[in-house]
Design a protein around this motif. Sequence first.
Motif, PDB file in Angstrom:
ATOM      1  N   UNK A  98      -4.868  43.260  20.802  1.00  0.00           N
ATOM      2  CA  UNK A  98      -6.211  43.801  21.284  1.00  0.00           C
ATOM      3  C   UNK A  98      -5.940  43.775  22.725  1.00  0.00           C
ATOM      4  N   UNK A  99      -4.601  42.363  23.232  1.00  0.00           N
ATOM      5  CA  UNK A  99      -4.288  43.269  24.450  1.00  0.00           C
ATOM      6  C   UNK A  99      -4.078  44.788  24.654  1.00  0.00           C
ATOM      7  N   UNK A 100      -3.592  45.355  23.927  1.00  0.00           N
ATOM      8  CA  UNK A 100      -3.320  46.410  24.319  1.00  0.00           C
ATOM      9  C   UNK A 100      -4.560  47.391  24.708  1.00  0.00           C
ATOM     10  N   UNK A 101      -6.028  46.837  23.795  1.00  0.00           N
ATOM     11  CA  UNK A 101      -6.540  48.369  23.905  1.00  0.00           C
ATOM     12  C   UNK A 101      -7.594  47.615  24.464  1.00  0.00           C
ATOM     13  N   UNK A 102      -7.586  46.311  25.636  1.00  0.00           N
ATOM     14  CA  UNK A 102      -7.856  45.820  26.777  1.00  0.00           C
ATOM     15  C   UNK A 102      -7.806  47.140  27.635  1.00  0.00           C
ATOM     16  N   UNK A 103      -6.251  46.972  27.663  1.00  0.00           N
ATOM     17  CA  UNK A 103      -5.913  48.118  28.440  1.00  0.00           C
ATOM     18  C   UNK A 103      -5.793  49.143  28.274  1.00  0.00           C
ATOM     19  N   UNK A 104      -5.823  50.424  27.358  1.00  0.00           N
ATOM     20  CA  UNK A 104      -6.724  51.454  27.385  1.00  0.00           C
ATOM     21  C   UNK A 104      -7.771  51.430  27.352  1.00  0.00           C
ATOM     22  N   UNK A 105      -9.020  50.829  27.231  1.00  0.00           N
ATOM     23  CA  UNK A 105     -10.107  50.382  26.881  1.00  0.00           C
ATOM     24  C   UNK A 105     -10.099  50.651  29.001  1.00  0.00           C
ATOM     25  N   UNK A 106     -10.040  49.778  29.852  1.00  0.00           N
ATOM     26  CA  UNK A 106      -9.979  49.460  30.972  1.00  0.00           C
ATOM     27  C   UNK A 106      -9.321  51.582  31.490  1.00  0.00           C
ATOM     28  N   UNK A 107      -8.432  51.656  30.818  1.00  0.00           N
ATOM     29  CA  UNK A 107      -7.617  52.650  31.628  1.00  0.00           C
ATOM     30  C   UNK A 107      -8.843  53.831  31.681  1.00  0.00           C
ATOM     31  N   UNK A 108      -9.936  53.663  30.573  1.00  0.00           N
ATOM     32  CA  UNK A 108     -10.081  54.738  30.372  1.00  0.00           C
ATOM     33  C   UNK A 108     -11.711  54.749  31.053  1.00  0.00           C
ATOM     34  N   UNK A 109     -12.178  53.680  31.925  1.00  0.00           N
ATOM     35  CA  UNK A 109     -13.249  53.265  32.089  1.00  0.00           C
ATOM     36  C   UNK A 109     -14.512  53.455  31.577  1.00  0.00           C
ATOM     37  N   UNK A 110     -14.229  52.709  30.236  1.00  0.00           N
ATOM     38  CA  UNK A 110     -15.495  52.534  29.967  1.00  0.00           C
ATOM     39  C   UNK A 110     -16.987  51.444  29.635  1.00  0.00           C
ATOM     40  N   UNK A 111     -18.016  51.237  29.758  1.00  0.00           N
ATOM     41  CA  UNK A 111     -18.626  49.667  30.741  1.00  0.00           C
ATOM     42  C   UNK A 111     -18.415  48.908  29.330  1.00  0.00           C
TER      43      UNK A 111
END
Length: 414
Positions: free
Chosen positions: A30-43
Amino acid sequence: MNKDWEHTLSFWNQLKDKSIYLGCSGGVDSMVLLHLLHSLKVKLTVLHVNYQLRDEASDADEQFVRSTCKRLGIPFQVKRIDLKSTLENGGNLQEEARTVRYNWFHEILENNSNNRVALAHHQDDQIETFWLNLARKSGIMGLACMKHEHNRIVRPLLDFSRAEVLKYAKTHSIEWREDQSNSSNAYRRNRLRNVFIPELDNAMPSLRSSTLKLIAHFQETQSELEEKTHRYAQSILEEGRLLISTFDLFSREERVELLRQLNILPSYSERLAELIEKGTRIEVNTPLFSSIVRDEQQFTFLRKKKIQHHLIVEEVDRLPSSFSKDIAYFDADKIQGELQLRPWKIGDRIAPIGMNGSQLISDIIKDAKITADIKQQQLVIHDDDSILWCVGLKISRNALPDSSTKRILRCSIS
């Protein structure tokens, strides 16, 4: 993670206007997915459940995710529950924990149709789920495992292995928390993950890819079943009917899928087939339906309905000169306890005026030739002892006013 990265980017481009709620335990996935989603600048909003199972370690997990979100400027929500206390009277810990978090996820999804919940399940989780469901003798739906998107829950890491997720975390210096319970083989999934699947992989290296191909096949079959039965499920939801001739044409798998879309257990597919040959009604007791009735040419799916009627009780001086089927009169001193209003149910009986003994409410309704869709709405009035009025049809002789009556009650339904 380059091999499927383009697919992942395309996946998130389709969801760029959605509000994403990430379920985050603080573990590596889940921390990897958090990093990915933050990088993609999603809401993005992060959700964390603290089950308080590991005392200080559970609180440390919560604080870790909270501080990460604060550093990244991401909204954070936490749900705290004392799962140990919840399970004092028994229950499966993992199943109860899953129920808690998914109930929370569904609440969030119901708040806004634009919301999506993102979960960090990966390819190894998918394979574990397949073997678990196979052991449970699951049908096609269970063996199809998890989809990238289903019912507004998205799983963007399903194409990546645990090893790839771990490599990404190390490459990008992502910190995470280790849950020591994951190393315990007390749980079935952990035994699969730590013992059974590694041994199979060592003995049969091609089994992993074969399992993934099987899952893909079951997903394709499941999609075909959903597509074929969807319009019939929608028709039942809108009209409450299904022709028996249509049901006869369905395969066993199609019948199971149709009922699944109606939130009816798979076992009822066999009971419906039996109902064609014998009987007229089966109780299903789902959140939406109470029962299914067979007429000559169709099944009628009877919805549960909330009683929106009210019992009006008034004390009057005398009986009227003429009576109406919509009003009943009782001797107040013959009533046991309080008068109450409710829908009729199987087994209800009344002692009607003009006959000895009692009569089933179901027989009274049948004699009145009430249709199946109206039948479920039939109301009865009862006290603590017996049914006194099958509303609009028959009145009991047990509490009738007579010449010695001192207090007369007039009853009607609004």
